[in-house]
Design a protein around this motif. Sequence first.
Motif, PDB file in Angstrom:
ATOM      1  N   LEU A 100       0.834  -1.187   0.000  1.00  0.00           N
ATOM      2  CA  LEU A 100       0.000   0.000   0.000  1.00  0.00           C
ATOM      3  C   LEU A 100       0.881   1.254   0.000  1.00  0.00           C
ATOM      4  N   PRO A 101       0.498   2.289  -0.743  1.00  0.00           N
ATOM      5  CA  PRO A 101       1.333   3.492  -0.799  1.00  0.00           C
ATOM      6  C   PRO A 101       1.655   4.066   0.572  1.00  0.00           C
ATOM      7  N   SER A 102       0.683   4.058   1.492  1.00  0.00           N
ATOM      8  CA  SER A 102       0.924   4.626   2.817  1.00  0.00           C
ATOM      9  C   SER A 102       1.923   3.802   3.610  1.00  0.00           C
ATOM     10  N   VAL A 103       1.808   2.487   3.531  1.00  0.00           N
ATOM     11  CA  VAL A 103       2.761   1.624   4.233  1.00  0.00           C
ATOM     12  C   VAL A 103       4.149   1.785   3.635  1.00  0.00           C
ATOM     13  N   GLY A 221     -14.369  15.217   9.427  1.00  0.00           N
ATOM     14  CA  GLY A 221     -13.999  16.575   9.069  1.00  0.00           C
ATOM     15  C   GLY A 221     -13.325  16.633   7.713  1.00  0.00           C
ATOM     16  N   LEU A 222     -12.421  15.707   7.469  1.00  0.00           N
ATOM     17  CA  LEU A 222     -11.724  15.596   6.193  1.00  0.00           C
ATOM     18  C   LEU A 222     -11.537  14.115   5.905  1.00  0.00           C
ATOM     19  N   SER A 223     -11.621  13.763   4.638  1.00  0.00           N
ATOM     20  CA  SER A 223     -11.449  12.365   4.242  1.00  0.00           C
ATOM     21  C   SER A 223     -10.389  12.277   3.157  1.00  0.00           C
ATOM     22  N   PHE A 224      -9.557  11.234   3.246  1.00  0.00           N
ATOM     23  CA  PHE A 224      -8.459  11.046   2.302  1.00  0.00           C
ATOM     24  C   PHE A 224      -8.526   9.635   1.737  1.00  0.00           C
ATOM     25  N   ASN A 225      -8.021   9.472   0.532  1.00  0.00           N
ATOM     26  CA  ASN A 225      -8.102   8.142  -0.084  1.00  0.00           C
ATOM     27  C   ASN A 225      -6.875   7.285   0.207  1.00  0.00           C
ATOM     28  N   VAL A 226      -5.871   7.850   0.864  1.00  0.00           N
ATOM     29  CA  VAL A 226      -4.718   7.060   1.296  1.00  0.00           C
ATOM     30  C   VAL A 226      -4.349   7.482   2.714  1.00  0.00           C
ATOM     31  N   SER A 227      -3.910   6.531   3.511  1.00  0.00           N
ATOM     32  CA  SER A 227      -3.611   6.802   4.918  1.00  0.00           C
ATOM     33  C   SER A 227      -2.402   7.697   5.091  1.00  0.00           C
ATOM     34  N   ASN A 228      -1.512   7.722   4.117  1.00  0.00           N
ATOM     35  CA  ASN A 228      -0.353   8.594   4.210  1.00  0.00           C
ATOM     36  C   ASN A 228      -0.794  10.050   4.343  1.00  0.00           C
ATOM     37  N   LEU A 229      -1.761  10.456   3.535  1.00  0.00           N
ATOM     38  CA  LEU A 229      -2.282  11.819   3.620  1.00  0.00           C
ATOM     39  C   LEU A 229      -3.034  12.039   4.921  1.00  0.00           C
ATOM     40  N   LEU A 230      -3.718  11.000   5.378  1.00  0.00           N
ATOM     41  CA  LEU A 230      -4.449  11.086   6.644  1.00  0.00           C
ATOM     42  C   LEU A 230      -3.491  11.407   7.794  1.00  0.00           C
ATOM     43  N   ASN A 244      -2.706   3.767  13.708  1.00  0.00           N
ATOM     44  CA  ASN A 244      -2.204   2.498  14.228  1.00  0.00           C
ATOM     45  C   ASN A 244      -0.681   2.555  14.247  1.00  0.00           C
ATOM     46  N   THR A 245      -0.085   1.551  14.838  1.00  0.00           N
ATOM     47  CA  THR A 245       1.367   1.554  14.997  1.00  0.00           C
ATOM     48  C   THR A 245       2.091   1.570  13.662  1.00  0.00           C
ATOM     49  N   MET A 246       1.580   0.834  12.668  1.00  0.00           N
ATOM     50  CA  MET A 246       2.245   0.769  11.378  1.00  0.00           C
ATOM     51  C   MET A 246       2.365   2.145  10.742  1.00  0.00           C
ATOM     52  N   LEU A 247       1.299   2.919  10.781  1.00  0.00           N
ATOM     53  CA  LEU A 247       1.275   4.186  10.055  1.00  0.00           C
ATOM     54  C   LEU A 247       1.693   5.377  10.900  1.00  0.00           C
ATOM     55  N   ALA A 248       1.471   5.313  12.211  1.00  0.00           N
ATOM     56  CA  ALA A 248       1.752   6.465  13.060  1.00  0.00           C
ATOM     57  C   ALA A 248       2.957   6.267  13.960  1.00  0.00           C
ATOM     58  N   GLY A 249       3.537   5.074  13.958  1.00  0.00           N
ATOM     59  CA  GLY A 249       4.596   4.757  14.907  1.00  0.00           C
ATOM     60  C   GLY A 249       5.766   5.720  14.879  1.00  0.00           C
ATOM     61  N   GLU A 250       6.285   6.006  13.697  1.00  0.00           N
ATOM     62  CA  GLU A 250       7.461   6.870  13.603  1.00  0.00           C
ATOM     63  C   GLU A 250       7.132   8.297  14.007  1.00  0.00           C
TER      64      GLU A 250
END
Length: 327
Positions: A100-103, A221-230, A244-250
């Motif tokens: 996935l692009p966000s991962v 409030g806002l919606s995004f099609n990829v979690s990276n932008l979220l 979650n830890t995968m996307l927000a950990g760093e």
Amino acid sequence: MVAYPPLKAVRYFEAAARHLSFSKAAEELSVTHSAISHQIKALESWLGVPLFERGTRQVALTDAGRRFLPPVRSGLLQIAEAARDVSIATRGGPIVVSVLPSVAARWLVPKLHDFRSRHPDIDVRISATGRVETIGDGDIDIAIRFGRGHWSGVTAELLLANDLFPVCSPKLPSEDKPLKEPRDLLQYPLLTDSDWAGANYDFWRDWLTAAGVEDARYRPGLSFNVSNLLMQAAVDGLGIAIGNTMLAGEDLRQGRLIRPFDFTVWPDSGFYVCYAKSALQRPKIKAFRDWLFDQIEVDRQMQQGPNGRGPVTSGILQPATPEKIGA
């Protein structure tokens, strides 16, 4: 049972027919003129027809030789291409990873320098896409997928369970809108990933319900099609995201995000490593698979607090008991 002609003789015939010269064929194959002549005679004996008209200084193909040459060339070419493909698959060529692009952006790519340092002989090509690409039969060797682990035709190993918790910029909570209890989140824009909704996930609803806000009526409030932008929107203070830890950990480790409530919900979803059933017989795929799990362990150790007694979090509330949804 198919009767095969002597394959060495077939190869010698192709070279001699291509050059119309036994001497040039011998030079190309690094053998003697007599070796070429001997192998072609053996082939003609096996076929029962002459393939060459032999002159004093040159040779020419007979009708049988002209008919025999095209399929011989085609067959040898197929063998050569098959050998090349097998060689590339087992030793050379890149390993192609679908993710996935966000991962890819928030977790995998920043870590690839470690894989390169461990395996400098293995090239990696990242296919960052939200599509579920074919693994094994197509160009994809291994994938990191998000879901519940039910994909046909592949082995799916849970890499990291989906642990849900709100995240926001440390500058977002204000004195006039304090975050003292989960319901207070509704004072702020709640950021969502539209792809999750399309896949029948409602992670904000899951977390709010588990946190005791059962009658919550929230509007994204806002919606995004990829979690990276979220996640980036949360870092920029545009609202509160469910992460979650995968996307927000760093971002949590670097202080760009905080957890306003130290409360985690575990839905029946996660990030899976997927590959064809026999793929681990190929060393480069096994090396990449093992490295992925090593990196998860590294992340887990980094998230431990002093003396390894718990995760490092920034929160306003005291820790609550985690709950599971749909497990």
